[in-house]
Design a protein around this motif. Structure first.
Motif, PDB file in Angstrom:
ATOM      1  N   GLY A 235       0.802  -1.211   0.000  1.00  0.00           N
ATOM      2  CA  GLY A 235       0.000   0.000   0.000  1.00  0.00           C
ATOM      3  C   GLY A 235       0.836   1.264   0.000  1.00  0.00           C
ATOM      4  O   GLY A 235       0.341   2.346   0.352  1.00  0.00           O
ATOM      5  N   LYS A 236       2.099   1.145  -0.404  1.00  0.00           N
ATOM      6  CA  LYS A 236       2.961   2.329  -0.386  1.00  0.00           C
ATOM      7  C   LYS A 236       2.546   3.318  -1.470  1.00  0.00           C
ATOM      8  O   LYS A 236       1.824   2.983  -2.418  1.00  0.00           O
ATOM      9  CB  LYS A 236       4.423   1.920  -0.566  1.00  0.00           C
ATOM     10  CG  LYS A 236       4.721   1.178  -1.852  1.00  0.00           C
ATOM     11  CD  LYS A 236       6.176   0.698  -1.863  1.00  0.00           C
ATOM     12  CE  LYS A 236       6.489  -0.105  -3.119  1.00  0.00           C
ATOM     13  NZ  LYS A 236       7.876  -0.603  -3.123  1.00  0.00           N
ATOM     14  N   ILE A 237       3.009   4.535  -1.331  1.00  0.00           N
ATOM     15  CA  ILE A 237       2.642   5.611  -2.247  1.00  0.00           C
ATOM     16  C   ILE A 237       3.215   5.337  -3.635  1.00  0.00           C
ATOM     17  O   ILE A 237       4.375   4.934  -3.779  1.00  0.00           O
ATOM     18  CB  ILE A 237       3.161   6.962  -1.712  1.00  0.00           C
ATOM     19  CG1 ILE A 237       2.470   7.300  -0.385  1.00  0.00           C
ATOM     20  CG2 ILE A 237       2.910   8.076  -2.725  1.00  0.00           C
ATOM     21  CD1 ILE A 237       3.033   8.537   0.291  1.00  0.00           C
ATOM     22  N   ILE A 238       2.400   5.544  -4.651  1.00  0.00           N
ATOM     23  CA  ILE A 238       2.866   5.415  -6.031  1.00  0.00           C
ATOM     24  C   ILE A 238       3.834   6.550  -6.336  1.00  0.00           C
ATOM     25  O   ILE A 238       3.550   7.718  -6.043  1.00  0.00           O
ATOM     26  CB  ILE A 238       1.676   5.425  -7.009  1.00  0.00           C
ATOM     27  CG1 ILE A 238       0.874   4.125  -6.871  1.00  0.00           C
ATOM     28  CG2 ILE A 238       2.139   5.605  -8.445  1.00  0.00           C
ATOM     29  CD1 ILE A 238      -0.348   4.063  -7.750  1.00  0.00           C
ATOM     30  N   THR A 239       4.961   6.214  -6.921  1.00  0.00           N
ATOM     31  CA  THR A 239       5.988   7.224  -7.180  1.00  0.00           C
ATOM     32  C   THR A 239       5.563   8.155  -8.308  1.00  0.00           C
ATOM     33  O   THR A 239       4.796   7.773  -9.201  1.00  0.00           O
ATOM     34  CB  THR A 239       7.311   6.549  -7.570  1.00  0.00           C
ATOM     35  OG1 THR A 239       7.121   5.808  -8.784  1.00  0.00           O
ATOM     36  CG2 THR A 239       7.774   5.592  -6.487  1.00  0.00           C
ATOM     37  N   PRO A 240       6.062   9.392  -8.302  1.00  0.00           N
ATOM     38  CA  PRO A 240       5.732  10.338  -9.377  1.00  0.00           C
ATOM     39  C   PRO A 240       6.117   9.830 -10.758  1.00  0.00           C
ATOM     40  O   PRO A 240       5.426  10.115 -11.739  1.00  0.00           O
ATOM     41  CB  PRO A 240       6.535  11.583  -8.999  1.00  0.00           C
ATOM     42  CG  PRO A 240       6.698  11.500  -7.520  1.00  0.00           C
ATOM     43  CD  PRO A 240       6.833  10.040  -7.221  1.00  0.00           C
ATOM     44  N   SER A 241       7.207   9.080 -10.861  1.00  0.00           N
ATOM     45  CA  SER A 241       7.636   8.586 -12.170  1.00  0.00           C
ATOM     46  C   SER A 241       6.637   7.583 -12.739  1.00  0.00           C
ATOM     47  O   SER A 241       6.359   7.579 -13.946  1.00  0.00           O
ATOM     48  CB  SER A 241       9.022   7.952 -12.079  1.00  0.00           C
ATOM     49  OG  SER A 241       9.021   6.852 -11.182  1.00  0.00           O
ATOM     50  N   ILE A 242       6.078   6.731 -11.882  1.00  0.00           N
ATOM     51  CA  ILE A 242       5.057   5.782 -12.330  1.00  0.00           C
ATOM     52  C   ILE A 242       3.801   6.527 -12.764  1.00  0.00           C
ATOM     53  O   ILE A 242       3.224   6.241 -13.822  1.00  0.00           O
ATOM     54  CB  ILE A 242       4.737   4.763 -11.220  1.00  0.00           C
ATOM     55  CG1 ILE A 242       5.918   3.812 -11.014  1.00  0.00           C
ATOM     56  CG2 ILE A 242       3.471   3.969 -11.568  1.00  0.00           C
ATOM     57  CD1 ILE A 242       5.716   2.832  -9.866  1.00  0.00           C
ATOM     58  N   ALA A 243       3.369   7.480 -11.966  1.00  0.00           N
ATOM     59  CA  ALA A 243       2.165   8.247 -12.306  1.00  0.00           C
ATOM     60  C   ALA A 243       2.354   9.018 -13.608  1.00  0.00           C
ATOM     61  O   ALA A 243       1.439   9.084 -14.446  1.00  0.00           O
ATOM     62  CB  ALA A 243       1.822   9.204 -11.165  1.00  0.00           C
TER      63      ALA A 243
END
Length: 297
Positions: A235-243
């Motif tokens: 449940g960790k935060i999705i990284t900006p690069s993935i988004a």
């Protein structure tokens, strides 16, 4: 123009078999506009308002069977837990008066790429139940339903009876860009649904291609990134690069045109922005209140 008014589903199928060019009408929020502006002059109108079962729904263990004529207002008021993406999309449809009349069956029958229900149905993985007097019932996967600009997979003697929509197992979102908040056709729209039980994400794009479409490359990228990074479990935060990459690939799924509502470049840009925002919103919801699903995943 002749007006056919069957009292039962069987009578409606018989009428459609006898008059294959008859145009079904229930809410009339699309058909009557075309008739009033003399863009369409069908030989027969097939009124389905006397068929009560089309305005009913059934909530099962895994899916909702939604009658073709269930008004958007009923979806908003009664099915926002089971079908949150479609309920959000229903909120954006025109005005309260039109939401009281229009339904998903009309959106599917007209098959306009700008129909508000389409992105949510694509993201949910729905099936459309259609029937004819001669060939009986068939279920059409939503991915196979849209065939071209305002063209769908219905045969001439078939009618839409219901839509089978999987119940949400995770957060869902819907966003729409328009020139104002109500009474407006979408410049473009984006739907996203998390399916933690299957560990996949599905999307739907409206008004940015000749038909409603999914951003399949974006889905494949995100599904792989979430799985390989252990995001579903942690449940960790999705990284900006993935988004950012997800948004770029979603934008690339568009094949828009320039028209009075917006340019092709603007539509691509807006879809990318909505994709990124919807992903972050749904994922934050999953992290906050949807983590209970991870044990069953």
């Amino acid at each position: 123009m002749d007006f056919l008014r069957p009292a039962s589903w069987e009578e409606a199928l018989a009428a459609k078999a006898e008059h294959p060019t008859a145009v079904p009408i229930a809410g009339g929020t699309d058909v009557m506009v075309e008739i009033n502006f003399d863009h369409r002059r069908p030989e027969y109108l097939l009124d389905l308002n006397r068929i009560a079962e089309l305005s009913q729904w059934e909530v099962g263990e895994e899916k909702v069977v939604l009658g073709a004529s269930v008004p958007y207002t009923q979806i908003i008021e009664n099915l926002k837990t089971e079908l949150p993406g479609l309920a959000r999309a229903s909120h954006t449809v025109a005005s309260p008066q039109i939401r009281n009349r229009g339904g998903v069956g009309g959106n599917l029958g007209c098959a306009s790429p700008a129909g508000d229900a389409h992105p949510a149905l694509l993201a949910s993985g729905a099936h459309v139940e259609v029937e004819s007097q001669a060939r009986g019932v068939r279920l059409i996967p939503i991915d196979e339903f849209y065939k071209g600009v305002k063209r769908n997979a219905l045969e001439a003697d078939e009618l839409i009876r219901s839509v089978h929509i999987p119940k949400a197992t995770g957060p869902q979102e819907f966003s729409k860009v328009g020139t104002r908040n109500a009474m407006v056709i979408a410049v473009c729209a984006f739907g996203l649904a998390l399916h933690p039980d299957k560990r996949i994400v599905r999307t739907g794009i409206g008004s940015a291609a000749p038909t409603p479409v999914r951003a399949k490359a974006a889905e494949e990228f995100l599904n792989a990134a979430l799985e390989e990074g252990g995001f579903w479990e942690s449940g960790k935060i999705i990284t900006p690069s993935i988004a950012k990459e997800f948004a770029t690939l979603a934008s690339g799924a568009c094949n828009p045109i320039d028209d009075v509502r917006g340019t092709a470049n603007y539509r691509r840009h807006a879809v990318g922005v909505m994709a990124r925002r919807n992903l972050m919103w749904t994922w934050e919801t999953y992290r906050g209140e949807g983590r209970k699903l991870e044990g069953a995943a």
